[in-house]
Design a protein around this motif. Structure first.
Motif, short mmCIF file in Angstrom:
data_model
loop_
_atom_site.label_atom_id
_atom_site.label_comp_id
_atom_site.label_asym_id
_atom_site.label_seq_id
_atom_site.Cartn_x
_atom_site.Cartn_y
_atom_site.Cartn_z
N MET A 1 0.82 -1.21 0.00
CA MET A 1 0.00 0.00 0.00
C MET A 1 0.86 1.27 0.00
O MET A 1 0.40 2.32 -0.41
N LEU A 2 2.09 1.15 0.48
CA LEU A 2 2.91 2.35 0.64
C LEU A 2 3.42 2.89 -0.69
O LEU A 2 3.58 4.09 -0.86
N LYS A 3 3.66 1.99 -1.64
CA LYS A 3 4.19 2.44 -2.92
C LYS A 3 3.19 3.37 -3.62
O LYS A 3 3.54 4.40 -4.16
N GLU A 4 1.93 2.98 -3.57
CA GLU A 4 0.90 3.78 -4.21
C GLU A 4 0.85 5.18 -3.62
O GLU A 4 0.60 6.15 -4.33
N ILE A 5 1.06 5.26 -2.33
CA ILE A 5 0.98 6.56 -1.67
C ILE A 5 2.08 7.49 -2.17
O ILE A 5 1.87 8.68 -2.37
N GLU A 6 3.26 6.93 -2.40
CA GLU A 6 4.35 7.73 -2.97
C GLU A 6 3.87 8.46 -4.21
O GLU A 6 4.19 9.61 -4.44
N GLU A 7 3.08 7.74 -5.02
CA GLU A 7 2.60 8.33 -6.26
C GLU A 7 1.57 9.42 -5.99
O GLU A 7 1.56 10.46 -6.64
N GLN A 8 0.71 9.16 -5.01
CA GLN A 8 -0.35 10.13 -4.72
C GLN A 8 0.24 11.43 -4.19
O GLN A 8 -0.39 12.48 -4.28
N LYS A 9 1.45 11.35 -3.65
CA LYS A 9 2.07 12.54 -3.10
C LYS A 9 2.27 13.61 -4.17
O LYS A 9 2.41 14.78 -3.87
N LYS A 10 2.32 13.16 -5.41
CA LYS A 10 2.60 14.12 -6.48
C LYS A 10 1.40 15.01 -6.81
O LYS A 10 1.53 15.97 -7.53
N ILE A 11 0.23 14.64 -6.29
CA ILE A 11 -0.95 15.45 -6.54
C ILE A 11 -0.86 16.75 -5.74
O ILE A 11 -0.67 16.72 -4.52
N HIS A 12 -1.04 17.85 -6.41
CA HIS A 12 -0.92 19.13 -5.72
C HIS A 12 -2.31 19.76 -5.50
O HIS A 12 -3.13 19.80 -6.40
N ILE A 13 -2.55 20.22 -4.29
CA ILE A 13 -3.80 20.95 -4.02
C ILE A 13 -3.44 22.42 -3.79
O ILE A 13 -2.65 22.73 -2.90
N PRO A 14 -4.03 23.32 -4.57
CA PRO A 14 -3.70 24.74 -4.40
C PRO A 14 -4.07 25.22 -3.00
O PRO A 14 -5.07 24.78 -2.42
N GLU A 15 -3.26 26.13 -2.50
CA GLU A 15 -3.40 26.68 -1.15
C GLU A 15 -4.85 27.11 -0.85
O GLU A 15 -5.39 26.80 0.21
N GLU A 16 -5.45 27.80 -1.79
CA GLU A 16 -6.78 28.36 -1.57
C GLU A 16 -7.80 27.23 -1.35
O GLU A 16 -8.60 27.26 -0.41
N GLU A 17 -7.72 26.23 -2.22
CA GLU A 17 -8.64 25.10 -2.13
C GLU A 17 -8.43 24.35 -0.81
O GLU A 17 -9.39 23.95 -0.14
N LEU A 18 -7.18 24.17 -0.44
CA LEU A 18 -6.84 23.45 0.78
C LEU A 18 -7.49 24.12 2.00
O LEU A 18 -8.13 23.47 2.83
N LYS A 19 -7.34 25.41 2.06
CA LYS A 19 -7.89 26.18 3.17
C LYS A 19 -9.40 26.02 3.26
O LYS A 19 -9.96 25.82 4.33
N GLN A 20 -10.01 26.11 2.09
CA GLN A 20 -11.46 26.08 2.05
C GLN A 20 -11.99 24.70 2.44
O GLN A 20 -12.94 24.57 3.21
N ARG A 21 -11.33 23.67 1.92
CA ARG A 21 -11.75 22.30 2.26
C ARG A 21 -11.53 22.01 3.74
O ARG A 21 -12.32 21.32 4.38
N LEU A 22 -10.45 22.54 4.26
CA LEU A 22 -10.15 22.32 5.68
C LEU A 22 -11.25 22.94 6.54
O LEU A 22 -11.72 22.32 7.50
N SER A 23 -11.68 24.12 6.17
CA SER A 23 -12.68 24.77 7.00
C SER A 23 -14.03 24.05 6.87
O SER A 23 -14.77 23.91 7.84
N THR A 24 -14.32 23.53 5.68
CA THR A 24 -15.54 22.73 5.51
C THR A 24 -15.51 21.50 6.42
O THR A 24 -16.47 21.18 7.12
N ALA A 25 -14.37 20.80 6.40
CA ALA A 25 -14.23 19.58 7.19
C ALA A 25 -14.35 19.89 8.68
O ALA A 25 -14.99 19.15 9.43
#
Lengths: 491, 491
Positions: A1-25
């Motif tokens: 399972m760990l190898k796949e996660i290495e790949e997912q790390k490459k996905i970038h979430i823009p700062e603005e989106e991150l903030k907004q999703r965090l506050s929703t959560a």
């Protein structure tokens, strides 16, 4: 399972989106704690992972959103003398939450098991017994109505080294670094393998693992919060048994949102004719190669109404030997199909090796029309991203080339084409009341498509967006991609 | 899992009981099929196991009780050319049942996986991939509301040989014996190990394995039918998710029913005095040994009201050093206990190593009072036999001596003692309204106790029945057993 996660790390979430999703959560978590109390759901959250991955600080962040009367955090230090004289699971069992409460374990039962295993401290079959006990323990909890959520915090060897070094440098943080931490970093590869095996062995559907990329704190916090919210929501919806949604652990590609796609791309009629001829010739050759080498190909088409799927498919089939392909137009399921697992009718239509199957609309109906029309439950469609990735993984592991096209137009072009259809007698059959109704949900569809593309663009079967305001452009692009993907397979 | 089954084979069910239970199960299955249809539950039943174990003929028996419109049997022969050109799971996926229907697979996906593994036909990690696929497949089915029940038919090497030889002898059955069958018998030990590993790896809580002792056909049929009935009943009670009850796979001892126990056993006062003194001396020595060797002891008492538990416990504690034991009288759970897993309060009261804990009433309340008073659901108490066996396995694996006493009297003696208590002022506190109410449920209790003793008399922690119409006899017997068990441990 760990190898796949290495790949997912490459996905970038823009700062603005991150903030907004965090506050929703955060807001959702706050709301959920009251429901949880009311429904008497006990929630047990375990944080495991590499040393210095930041488990403690994330727990600190998460509990800020929960009423202090509703949770406990248990930090597992060295065993007390008392605990040493009790069975292995004792210290974990006695700390389980009451109904309606959260308990967070800062490292759970995994740590001791993998550490001893990695350091060769277990006698024969002792490791297996521990894993067995752990699985039984988790199953007993979930069978008795507990929601068990297990997080594994992942950082790279380099990142871990950097963090440990930083801690060692400061006099007032030195004490935080233990011998085990240093041992772990030194034997990172070996230790990771043991972790990976344990994660795989204990990744049950009643208590699945969620692997968290803990390189960036904010991102880690977001992942944990969103999973928690999803897990609790799912558990509250289920009666009796609190089965959470498994993590989508497949390696994903970073994808654009539909709104970011430039739809102005065009080809002249002459360019189109010329390219089409060459590409069709090439595809025709490749079809024969595929047949000889027994490679199956699966082509999936999704897109808005009137986006030009039909014409696109036609240009491909023109190049193919009719004995070697089949087009499957997918409408609403027949009663005998509806009565089965939603992937059943697609399994039933898989090509033989060496053949090509083209699907005009696909299994993605689950997360598009079924989601939006409420033909399946919220849990159903949320689970489906992972289920579909698993399905396509089976296909590519089998040896198939899987090519998925999202055919995209904008709202104005759709209106134009709808109107044209309505005004052209021989095209009127193509336009129905339903098309107009769907059009009204344009924005909701766009949101669902964005989520679908983000969550199912695996590296082995990514989505390709075809800009289809100009049909010529879209057809040529589709053909190029298809040829490329087949060539890659045949190399 | 297979080793434990070998032990369970020793349990004998009398012909009469077998017949009666079989007919009960048949009737229930007949009733359930209509509910299943109504609730649209799809049921997928897989029969795997050794060659010549009689899977086919059992399926034949089972389907006799089901309306032919409601089921399909799929016998997996050699793969067709078509199937060979499809993904591994294809032939199984396309045959899944519709909602409200049964499907029986005569051998499922396990067979190919373990055969190829055992014959060394898999390249590196191919086996792991297959297991992974199988688990995902099963989880996808159950997540989508399917009840998946997997049976593994077990026979010994000798029995298999006998059956294969018999088939080979007759000209018209020879063809039934394949090369693989003969290979399997020749390499039985090796093949069993591979099966065992696969069973363990795929024994998930959403789709657990049921190991069936297939030596006797009637018995095998009974086991399958009872598990099916239980599984379907459980699934119908759950909403959304059809999680069946896991098999109780622990090695059991053959036990008597309460009605078969001879309660006339007696000791004179002189015999009692004399034996008691000697036994208490011996126990006292052993207590010191236990302490030195850090062996924990857990003694569990259950029995009818007024059976004499208190006096029995007293004779034991008289012999013990007060610093080294604790008696835990167990009443109804406190609110904070009730809010947690029912085993929690017992985990909390475990002795330290080298100490003795005596429980006056125990975790068996789950399958006695909680069952009979409806304090827990039917699923809860049915699941509990296995949960408790797991719990006690943890204890004995930890190194504890676990001794369980059922203190038994007959109904007349109880009445006598109740009346005596009521007429003796200093004993009146011992008798309550509840005792009288419980007495009314005598027969139901007896049934529940018989089931409890049968299902939780594991070889590592069996029940001991103390015939307590004569208290002297019961006390001496308890002490002898306790000493014996401790001596066995300390050898």
């Amino acid at each position: 399972m760990l190898k796949e996660i290495e790949e997912q790390k490459k996905i970038h979430i823009p700062e603005e989106e991150l903030k907004q999703r965090l506050s929703t959560a955060q807001n959702k978590l706050f709301e959920l704690q009251m429901q949880l109390k009311e429904k008497k759901l006990p929630v047990l959250v375990v944080f495991d992972g590499y040393s210095a991955a930041g488990k403690g600080s994330i727990i600190g962040k998460v509990i800020k959103n929960i009423d202090p009367r509703f949770f406990h955090v248990h930090t597992m230090q060295k065993k007390t003398e008392e605990e040493k004289r009790k069975p292995f699971l004792y210290r974990y069992f006695v700390k389980i939450p009451e109904a309606g409460q959260f308990v967070f374990y800062d490292t759970g039962w995994m740590e001791e098991i993998v550490r001893k295993k990695a350091q060769g401290k277990y006698a024969k079959s002792e490791y297996e017994n521990r894993v067995h006990s752990a699985k039984n323990f988790e199953r007993q909890l979930t069978d008795n109505g507990y929601l068990v959520m297990k997080f594994f915090f992942h950082i790279s060897k380099k990142e871990q080294k950097k963090r440990l070094d930083a801690l060692m440098e400061e006099e007032n943080t030195q004490w935080k670094v233990t011998k085990n931490d240093l041992w772990q970093n030194k034997n990172y590869e070996e230790y990771s393998k043991v972790c990976d095996r344990y994660l795989e062995e204990t990744n049950t559907s009643v208590a699945p693992w969620y692997i968290i990329d803990a390189t960036e704190k904010k991102l880690a916090q977001l992942q944990v919060m969103e999973r928690l919210v999803e897990g609790i929501e799912t558990a509250l919806q289920n009666e009796n048994i609190a089965v959470p949604i498994p993590q989508n652990v497949f390696p994903l590609k970073q994808m654009k949102k539909l709104s970011e796609v430039n739809l102005d791309k065009k080809l002249t009629r002459e360019e189109y004719r010329e390219k089409l001829e060459k590409l069709q010739q090439r595809l025709s050759q490749l079809h024969y190669e595929l047949y000889k080498r027994k490679v199956p190909v699966i082509i999936a088409y999704e897109g808005q109404d009137a986006a030009g799927k039909g014409g696109n498919i036609k240009r491909i089939t023109e190049a193919l030997d009719p004995r070697g392909y089949q087009v499957h137009p997918i409408a609403s399921p027949e009663p005998h199909e509806k009565a089965r697992h939603y992937l059943w009718r697609f399994f039933n239509r898989l090509p033989k090796t060496g053949h090509i199957a083209i699907f005009d609309r696909t299994w993605y109906g689950r997360v598009l029309v079924e989601r939006l029309e409420g033909f399946c439950s919220e849990n159903d469609y949320k689970r489906a991203y992972n289920e579909i990735n698993e399905f396509e993984k089976e296909l590519t592991d089998w040896g198939a080339v899987v090519v998925k096209f999202w055919v995209q137009i904008d709202k104005d072009v759709q209106l134009e084409r709808f109107t044209q259809r309505q005004n052209t007698p021989e095209k009127q059959w193509k336009i129905t009341e339903e098309d107009w109704r769907n059009r009204e949900k344009w924005d909701l569809y766009e949101q669902a498509v964005d989520e679908m593309i983000a969550k199912t663009s695996t590296q082995y079967a990514p989505w390709h967006i075809l800009e289809s305001n100009d049909k010529y452009y879209a057809r040529i692009k589709a053909m190029k991609i298809l040829i490329e993907e087949i060539e890659k397979k045949l190399h």
